[in-house]
Every structure is written in structure tokens, then in C-alpha cells.
Design a protein around this motif. Sequence first.
Motif, PDB file in Angstrom:
ATOM      1  N   LEU A 227       0.830  -1.197   0.000  1.00 42.73           N
ATOM      2  CA  LEU A 227       0.000   0.000   0.000  1.00 42.73           C
ATOM      3  C   LEU A 227       0.864   1.247   0.000  1.00 42.73           C
ATOM      4  CD1 LEU A 227      -0.027   1.275   3.143  1.00 42.73           C
ATOM      5  CD2 LEU A 227      -1.371  -0.791   3.532  1.00 42.73           C
ATOM      6  N   GLN A 228       0.280   2.315  -0.536  1.00 41.56           N
ATOM      7  CA  GLN A 228       0.957   3.612  -0.548  1.00 41.56           C
ATOM      8  C   GLN A 228       0.121   4.601   0.243  1.00 41.56           C
ATOM      9  OE1 GLN A 228       3.047   5.219  -4.100  1.00 41.56           O
ATOM     10  NE2 GLN A 228       1.496   6.825  -4.033  1.00 41.56           N
ATOM     11  N   THR A 229       0.757   5.303   1.158  1.00 42.09           N
ATOM     12  CA  THR A 229       0.064   6.245   2.027  1.00 42.09           C
ATOM     13  C   THR A 229       0.568   7.667   1.829  1.00 42.09           C
ATOM     14  OG1 THR A 229      -0.402   6.804   4.336  1.00 42.09           O
ATOM     15  CG2 THR A 229       1.721   5.799   3.887  1.00 42.09           C
ATOM     16  N   ARG A 230      -0.328   8.630   2.105  1.00 43.01           N
ATOM     17  CA  ARG A 230       0.062  10.045   2.084  1.00 43.01           C
ATOM     18  C   ARG A 230       0.559  10.504   3.449  1.00 43.01           C
ATOM     19  NH1 ARG A 230      -4.593   9.300  -0.512  1.00 43.01           N
ATOM     20  NH2 ARG A 230      -5.895  10.116   1.178  1.00 43.01           N
ATOM     21  N   ILE A 231       0.472   9.641   4.448  1.00 46.33           N
ATOM     22  CA  ILE A 231       0.944   9.970   5.787  1.00 46.33           C
ATOM     23  C   ILE A 231       2.466   9.943   5.799  1.00 46.33           C
ATOM     24  CG2 ILE A 231       1.020   9.183   8.193  1.00 46.33           C
ATOM     25  CD1 ILE A 231      -1.848   8.161   7.805  1.00 46.33           C
ATOM     26  N   THR A 232       3.080  10.991   6.315  1.00 42.98           N
ATOM     27  CA  THR A 232       4.539  11.127   6.272  1.00 42.98           C
ATOM     28  C   THR A 232       5.242  10.109   7.150  1.00 42.98           C
ATOM     29  OG1 THR A 232       4.291  13.493   5.858  1.00 42.98           O
ATOM     30  CG2 THR A 232       6.462  12.733   6.578  1.00 42.98           C
ATOM     31  N   ASP A 233       4.727   9.887   8.348  1.00 44.86           N
ATOM     32  CA  ASP A 233       5.367   8.972   9.293  1.00 44.86           C
ATOM     33  C   ASP A 233       4.886   7.546   9.015  1.00 44.86           C
ATOM     34  OD1 ASP A 233       6.400   7.547  11.447  1.00 44.86           O
ATOM     35  OD2 ASP A 233       6.029   9.151  12.894  1.00 44.86           O
ATOM     36  N   LYS A 234       5.619   6.866   8.143  1.00 43.22           N
ATOM     37  CA  LYS A 234       5.210   5.525   7.726  1.00 43.22           C
ATOM     38  C   LYS A 234       5.251   4.534   8.883  1.00 43.22           C
ATOM     39  CE  LYS A 234       8.295   5.574   4.436  1.00 43.22           C
ATOM     40  NZ  LYS A 234       9.154   5.190   3.294  1.00 43.22           N
ATOM     41  N   LEU A 235       6.238   4.685   9.754  1.00 42.31           N
ATOM     42  CA  LEU A 235       6.372   3.719  10.851  1.00 42.31           C
ATOM     43  C   LEU A 235       5.247   3.860  11.861  1.00 42.31           C
ATOM     44  CD1 LEU A 235      10.236   3.693  11.446  1.00 42.31           C
ATOM     45  CD2 LEU A 235       8.844   2.300   9.906  1.00 42.31           C
ATOM     46  N   LEU A 236       4.786   5.099  12.080  1.00 40.70           N
ATOM     47  CA  LEU A 236       3.639   5.307  12.958  1.00 40.70           C
ATOM     48  C   LEU A 236       2.392   4.680  12.339  1.00 40.70           C
ATOM     49  CD1 LEU A 236       2.257   6.532  15.423  1.00 40.70           C
ATOM     50  CD2 LEU A 236       2.020   8.677  14.138  1.00 40.70           C
ATOM     51  N   LEU A 237       2.205   4.886  11.050  1.00 38.12           N
ATOM     52  CA  LEU A 237       1.053   4.288  10.385  1.00 38.12           C
ATOM     53  C   LEU A 237       1.128   2.768  10.431  1.00 38.12           C
ATOM     54  CD1 LEU A 237      -1.529   4.462   8.731  1.00 38.12           C
ATOM     55  CD2 LEU A 237      -0.124   4.574   6.668  1.00 38.12           C
ATOM     56  N   ALA A 238       2.317   2.218  10.236  1.00 37.42           N
ATOM     57  CA  ALA A 238       2.478   0.764  10.321  1.00 37.42           C
ATOM     58  C   ALA A 238       2.006   0.251  11.674  1.00 37.42           C
ATOM     59  CB  ALA A 238       3.934   0.379  10.082  1.00 37.42           C
ATOM     60  N   SER A 239       2.357   0.975  12.730  1.00 34.12           N
ATOM     61  CA  SER A 239       1.927   0.593  14.082  1.00 34.12           C
ATOM     62  C   SER A 239       0.403   0.671  14.212  1.00 34.12           C
ATOM     63  CB  SER A 239       2.607   1.500  15.108  1.00 34.12           C
ATOM     64  OG  SER A 239       2.163   1.201  16.412  1.00 34.12           O
ATOM     65  N   GLN A 240      -0.203   1.713  13.632  1.00 35.84           N
ATOM     66  CA  GLN A 240      -1.662   1.866  13.706  1.00 35.84           C
ATOM     67  C   GLN A 240      -2.394   0.756  12.955  1.00 35.84           C
ATOM     68  OE1 GLN A 240      -2.044   5.833  12.131  1.00 35.84           O
ATOM     69  NE2 GLN A 240      -1.746   6.814  14.121  1.00 35.84           N
ATOM     70  N   ILE A 241      -1.872   0.396  11.785  1.00 36.72           N
ATOM     71  CA  ILE A 241      -2.489  -0.692  11.018  1.00 36.72           C
ATOM     72  C   ILE A 241      -2.341  -2.017  11.758  1.00 36.72           C
ATOM     73  CG2 ILE A 241      -2.382  -2.025   8.871  1.00 36.72           C
ATOM     74  CD1 ILE A 241      -1.589   0.533   7.425  1.00 36.72           C
ATOM     75  N   ASN A 242      -1.176  -2.222  12.345  1.00 42.14           N
ATOM     76  CA  ASN A 242      -0.950  -3.449  13.108  1.00 42.14           C
ATOM     77  C   ASN A 242      -1.930  -3.534  14.279  1.00 42.14           C
ATOM     78  OD1 ASN A 242       0.281  -5.865  13.659  1.00 42.14           O
ATOM     79  ND2 ASN A 242       2.337  -5.030  13.827  1.00 42.14           N
ATOM     80  N   ASP A 243      -2.133  -2.421  14.969  1.00 35.38           N
ATOM     81  CA  ASP A 243      -3.114  -2.390  16.062  1.00 35.38           C
ATOM     82  C   ASP A 243      -4.510  -2.706  15.544  1.00 35.38           C
ATOM     83  OD1 ASP A 243      -1.164  -1.749  17.907  1.00 35.38           O
ATOM     84  OD2 ASP A 243      -1.597   0.405  17.898  1.00 35.38           O
ATOM     85  N   HIS A 244      -4.838  -2.174  14.364  1.00 39.76           N
ATOM     86  CA  HIS A 244      -6.160  -2.396  13.777  1.00 39.76           C
ATOM     87  C   HIS A 244      -6.414  -3.883  13.537  1.00 39.76           C
ATOM     88  CE1 HIS A 244      -9.724  -1.295  11.431  1.00 39.76           C
ATOM     89  NE2 HIS A 244      -9.350  -2.204  10.537  1.00 39.76           N
ATOM     90  N   PHE A 245      -5.348  -4.606  13.192  1.00 46.21           N
ATOM     91  CA  PHE A 245      -5.485  -6.041  12.931  1.00 46.21           C
ATOM     92  C   PHE A 245      -5.026  -6.893  14.123  1.00 46.21           C
ATOM     93  CE2 PHE A 245      -5.212  -4.530   8.429  1.00 46.21           C
ATOM     94  CZ  PHE A 245      -6.467  -5.000   8.035  1.00 46.21           C
ATOM     95  N   ASP A 246      -5.053  -6.303  15.308  1.00 41.17           N
ATOM     96  CA  ASP A 246      -4.743  -7.029  16.556  1.00 41.17           C
ATOM     97  C   ASP A 246      -3.385  -7.724  16.489  1.00 41.17           C
ATOM     98  OD1 ASP A 246      -7.221  -6.335  17.752  1.00 41.17           O
ATOM     99  OD2 ASP A 246      -8.204  -7.970  16.692  1.00 41.17           O
ATOM    100  N   ASN A 247      -2.412  -7.026  15.893  1.00 43.34           N
ATOM    101  CA  ASN A 247      -1.032  -7.517  15.826  1.00 43.34           C
ATOM    102  C   ASN A 247      -0.916  -8.881  15.170  1.00 43.34           C
ATOM    103  OD1 ASN A 247       0.248  -5.264  17.214  1.00 43.34           O
ATOM    104  ND2 ASN A 247      -0.797  -6.008  19.054  1.00 43.34           N
ATOM    105  N   GLN A 248      -1.734  -9.103  14.139  1.00 45.04           N
ATOM    106  CA  GLN A 248      -1.699 -10.371  13.412  1.00 45.04           C
ATOM    107  C   GLN A 248      -0.894 -10.297  12.119  1.00 45.04           C
ATOM    108  OE1 GLN A 248      -2.867 -13.383  14.629  1.00 45.04           O
ATOM    109  NE2 GLN A 248      -2.928 -12.035  16.414  1.00 45.04           N
ATOM    110  N   VAL A 249      -0.195  -9.166  11.915  1.00 40.34           N
ATOM    111  CA  VAL A 249       0.609  -8.994  10.700  1.00 40.34           C
ATOM    112  C   VAL A 249       1.962  -8.395  11.066  1.00 40.34           C
ATOM    113  CG1 VAL A 249      -1.347  -8.738   9.127  1.00 40.34           C
ATOM    114  CG2 VAL A 249      -0.439  -6.714  10.294  1.00 40.34           C
TER     115      VAL A 249
END
Length: 270
Positions: free
Chosen positions: A154-176
Motif C-alpha cells: 500500500l501507498q500512504t500520504r501519511i509522512t510517518d510511515k512507521l507510525l502508520l504501520a503501528s496503527q495498522i498493526n493495532d487495527h489487525f490485533d497484531n496479526q501482521v
Amino acid sequence: MTDKKIIAIDLDGTTLYSDGVTVSDYTKQIFKSVQDQGHHIIIATGRPYRMALQIYQELELDTPMINFNGAMISIPGQHWPHALSKHVDKAMVFELIKEEERFELDFLAAEFRRKFFINAFDKANPQIFGIDSFEAYHQMRMDKLDDDPNAILLQTRITDKLLLASQINDHFDNQVNISAWGGQNGILEIVPKGISKASALAHYLDVTGQDVANLIAFGDEHNDVEMLGFAGTGYAMKNASDVLLAHADHQIAYTNDEDGVAKTLERLFL
């Protein structure tokens, strides 16, 4: 160094020049000389199989190749009994499409060994997928996605990619497991939980009975963190991200455009 080594090499930002295509003749020559001494060079890349195969062939390798940041390990052209292919639940693709505004996504793609499907063409560079232009059959549809993909890109417009990665991981209950690509492109890659270049290399060492102390790794980015931390000796490129440096044993004095990997191997082995 007299023990036979396993040398894991990242591609983009590490072995390849910054055009993402070129492997210098010097690098090819050094790699061949190193392999002739009995050492094993293994590609470990976030790229899908289809986008790494030509480089594998150019380097005249016969070792396993690691793709999708560890979700796939195989030997091209061979039936290797220890090959692995891990997959992300396809339901995550549709969940991310529902959340694309929240995560400010330009596009997302389901990646497989030989194919991919993408939900939007207009903000995606087809060269990211190793092609010159998108075709109709690349368009993602629910009826096409009948198998679980190896990875989600995926491509995001959010500058802090690592923060977004953490948010997505939380969204999927750390299953990725989510890694960021280098540069300013805002690319994230999602693979199954527990999967990394290090996990694929650990599998290879286990089935071949080799010691991690003899594993050398080269990388430049966030998706190389586990690999450099796992290896007996981890080398970060001169152009490596600050995130990676803390996990490397050494930072070499040359960039990918200066044949840094080959120069280091020449110093170590030749």
C-alpha cells in the motif's frame, strides 16, 4: 575468514543501483568469485518473485531466493522440498479498502508470486510493480481475489510511515508484520505475523544444518532490521536509514551506487 559463509543480500538500496535495475559487472564478477570459493549468496528482498527472478539469473545463483520480506522462500527452476509460501488473509485486503480514508491510502495491492491486483491505477506508479503500464486484468475485484495473497502493498500520504504501520498493526490485533520501503514513496508492505527476512533465513539454516554465526547480511532499510539483528554479522550500507543502523554490527563506507556490497565481499574473501 575460512568458514563457508551464507551471505544474505537485500536488493533495492543495497545490491542494485538506485535505478532499481542495474547490477554492475564488477558486482557480478565479485559475486562469482565469492561463490567459486564455496560461499552461498542468497537474495533476501521485499520484491515479489517475478520482480527478482531476472536479477537472480543475472547473478547466476542456484541458492534459495527470499521474497515478500520472508513470506516466500524457493529455489527458482527447482522443486525444493523445503520451499515455503506464507499468506495474508484476503479479508484484510477488503478491510483496508474500507479504511483507506482513515489511513490516507493512494492504493493497495494484493501481491502473489506471479501476479498482482490493485484497487486504483491513478496514483500508482506501475514501475513499482515491474511493468510499464497497468492493464485491465490488474484491476482488483472481489471475484478475482479467490486466494490469499503473499503480501499486501500500500501507498500512504501519511509522512510517518512507521507510525502508520503501528496503527495498522493495532487495527489487525497484531496479526501482521509491516515494513516500510526506503525513500519518500510512502510504501508499506504487509506480511503474516512472525514473517521476516530473518524468519526465512532461520528456516534455511535449520533445514541445511548451518550455524547462524556463519550468516552475513547486507541491508539498508526498515525491512532489513530483523535480518541484520539475526545474522552473525550485519552490515548496513552507507546510505542506510537511521532505523537500521542500531541493528547493524558495521556500517560500510560505500553506498549501493558505489558497489558497497561487492567491495566489502572483496575485502573479506578475495
